[in-house]
Design a protein around this motif. Sequence first.
Motif, PDB file in Angstrom:
ATOM      1  N   LYS A 428       0.833  -1.206   0.000  1.00 57.81           N
ATOM      2  CA  LYS A 428       0.000   0.000   0.000  1.00 57.81           C
ATOM      3  C   LYS A 428       0.863   1.251   0.000  1.00 57.81           C
ATOM      4  CE  LYS A 428      -3.764   2.325   2.400  1.00 57.81           C
ATOM      5  NZ  LYS A 428      -4.392   2.658   1.094  1.00 57.81           N
ATOM      6  N   LEU A 429       1.984   1.192   0.733  1.00 59.13           N
ATOM      7  CA  LEU A 429       2.894   2.331   0.771  1.00 59.13           C
ATOM      8  C   LEU A 429       3.397   2.662  -0.644  1.00 59.13           C
ATOM      9  CD1 LEU A 429       4.534   4.242   2.721  1.00 59.13           C
ATOM     10  CD2 LEU A 429       6.364   2.557   2.550  1.00 59.13           C
ATOM     11  N   VAL A 430       3.783   1.628  -1.399  1.00 59.12           N
ATOM     12  CA  VAL A 430       4.301   1.836  -2.754  1.00 59.12           C
ATOM     13  C   VAL A 430       3.190   2.272  -3.702  1.00 59.12           C
ATOM     14  CG1 VAL A 430       5.411   0.714  -4.721  1.00 59.12           C
ATOM     15  CG2 VAL A 430       6.187   0.190  -2.400  1.00 59.12           C
ATOM     16  N   ALA A 474      11.141   6.070 -11.796  1.00 60.25           N
ATOM     17  CA  ALA A 474      10.518   6.551 -10.555  1.00 60.25           C
ATOM     18  C   ALA A 474      10.859   5.654  -9.372  1.00 60.25           C
ATOM     19  CB  ALA A 474       9.004   6.629 -10.728  1.00 60.25           C
ATOM     20  N   LEU A 475      11.460   4.497  -9.656  1.00 63.53           N
ATOM     21  CA  LEU A 475      11.842   3.551  -8.602  1.00 63.53           C
ATOM     22  C   LEU A 475      13.333   3.269  -8.724  1.00 63.53           C
ATOM     23  CD1 LEU A 475       8.823   1.109  -9.066  1.00 63.53           C
ATOM     24  CD2 LEU A 475       9.161   2.679  -7.122  1.00 63.53           C
ATOM     25  N   PRO A 476      14.184   4.212  -8.305  1.00 57.42           N
ATOM     26  CA  PRO A 476      15.632   4.062  -8.476  1.00 57.42           C
ATOM     27  C   PRO A 476      16.151   2.755  -7.898  1.00 57.42           C
ATOM     28  CG  PRO A 476      15.079   6.261  -7.672  1.00 57.42           C
ATOM     29  CD  PRO A 476      13.827   5.451  -7.586  1.00 57.42           C
ATOM     30  N   PHE A 498      12.946  -0.509  -1.132  1.00 57.97           N
ATOM     31  CA  PHE A 498      12.126   0.664  -1.442  1.00 57.97           C
ATOM     32  C   PHE A 498      12.227   1.714  -0.335  1.00 57.97           C
ATOM     33  CE2 PHE A 498       8.219   3.097  -0.921  1.00 57.97           C
ATOM     34  CZ  PHE A 498       8.148   3.724  -2.166  1.00 57.97           C
ATOM     35  N   THR A 499      12.458   2.962  -0.757  1.00 59.38           N
ATOM     36  CA  THR A 499      12.485   4.081   0.189  1.00 59.38           C
ATOM     37  C   THR A 499      11.469   5.149  -0.181  1.00 59.38           C
ATOM     38  OG1 THR A 499      14.286   5.097  -1.078  1.00 59.38           O
ATOM     39  CG2 THR A 499      14.901   3.748   0.832  1.00 59.38           C
ATOM     40  N   ALA A 500      11.446   5.548  -1.467  1.00 57.71           N
ATOM     41  CA  ALA A 500      10.528   6.590  -1.909  1.00 57.71           C
ATOM     42  C   ALA A 500      10.443   6.564  -3.432  1.00 57.71           C
ATOM     43  CB  ALA A 500      11.002   7.970  -1.439  1.00 57.71           C
TER      44      ALA A 500
END
Length: 525
Positions: A428-430, A474-476, A498-500
């Motif tokens: 959900k965060l992603v 968008a997802l380094p 994943f961070t941001a």
Amino acid sequence: MPTPPRTTRRPAPSRRPGTPRRPRWGMRVATTLSVLVLGAGGIGHAVMTSLDTGIGRVDPFKDMKNRPAAGHGLNLLLVGTDGRDKITEEERQKYRLGGEPCHCTDTIMLVHLSADGGRASVVSVPRDSYAELPEHTDALTGKRHEPHSVKLNAAYAEGGPHLTVSTVERMTGVKISHYLEVDFTSFMKTVDALGGVEICTPRALKDKYTGLDLAPGTHSMNGGQALQYVRSRHIDGAADLGRMQRQQRFLAALIDRATSSGVLLNPVRFKEVSSTLLASVRADAGFGTEQLLALNEAMRGFSPSSSEFTSVPLAGDGVAVKGVGSTVKWDPVKSRELFRALREDRPLTAPHAPADAKPESTPDQEPEPGPGRESDSGHKPPEHGGPATAGESAEPVEPAASAKPVDVKPQDIRVQVYNGTRTDGLGKLVDDALHAAGFHTTRTPLNSDGPDLRRTVVMYDPRWDLSAKSLAAALPGSELRAVKQQGATLKVMAGADFTAVTPVRAQEAPKGRFGAMTGDQVVCP
């Protein structure tokens, strides 16, 4: 190109019925002044007597009947062929120009010059456009052909310039004023005569077939390098459509170079460039010295914003033609309005859409069944790339100007998110972070039933590789993994890394009607 009055060296012929009227008297005076400038430079006679002799002549309008009515302004059909008989062996090797030519049109552009000489509109026509050829005789074999369906570039192979012009006129309803044909040799020599062009790219461009290999940034290109740039069509999934966009960028850069380098103001340089161009092109009998002089004078007031570029709007689905392959079909409503605007001499960059144009829609598929179990839930929805307060919904926001440029708008990319870890709520965060960044997420993240992932994975169908690269930006640090037949929905398997989400934006500037852009929007800043 605007046709100035003829000099006293020979009388001007009377205007034939149906041909466009001569430009206003101001253009006539301007053209006369350009001749005087050339004469003052000591080369007037040389230009007037030598340039015409270098042009290869064709007669694309011979015995043509039922042609469209002439509109306002003039229309030039510019075709690029794959002729390479004058290429040196060194150039063949260096710029990968080997192979047999197809004797067809590699590039087709319809160039409209406004009646006041202040605007040039360039419309790229896909060479794979679906076309129906009438009964005709093959220009090479002499064989008589019945009416049949082809890709548009085959019109040149079967009937030369004449069939190409008649087919384009029939498909567009635009009357062609002049025909200009450029091959590989004339292209390279013209770019070199101008001192090269400057091309910028926000991302790496590499094509193993042409040898193009550009890092992100600005590049000064000679004729051979520029040819690699405009020929490349194996850079990404956009194929020929992506190549047309690069050709438009190149032409905008070429106009910028010609208008900013002093070529048009220097009689000697103008003669040098013109002689180089005309030495290896083919044109109709009406295109010659006087048209070049008129064009030179008209373009002296040009800036990059004086030109505008677009492509023929396409329908969503192509057409498979037996024995020909896949073709692309024009959008019947938008293309009709585009060519009407050309006939009526209206700019293509108006900010509003035509009233009869159908809005494009983003595919809205149900979440595809995947390697998941129950729906994932948990953490608070984040803002643009970060956490948000509880209970808020993360609506898509406009990315900042500093956002990373990508090829496809986030809004056009459909995404199904999976939690690839045992961390509760990561899916959900992603999903919320991608949604806030503008991506078209399903809003129903799932949990993966596979092993825990340390690294985030973007799974995609190879046919949607540009969308996948835009999402991965968008997802380094994420891994791209191609999955054949997956379909249009991309899958994100969120890993522990994943961070941001990094903000991204489509690299193209805002476009006006018909997707047209002015030259200052596509040249290097």
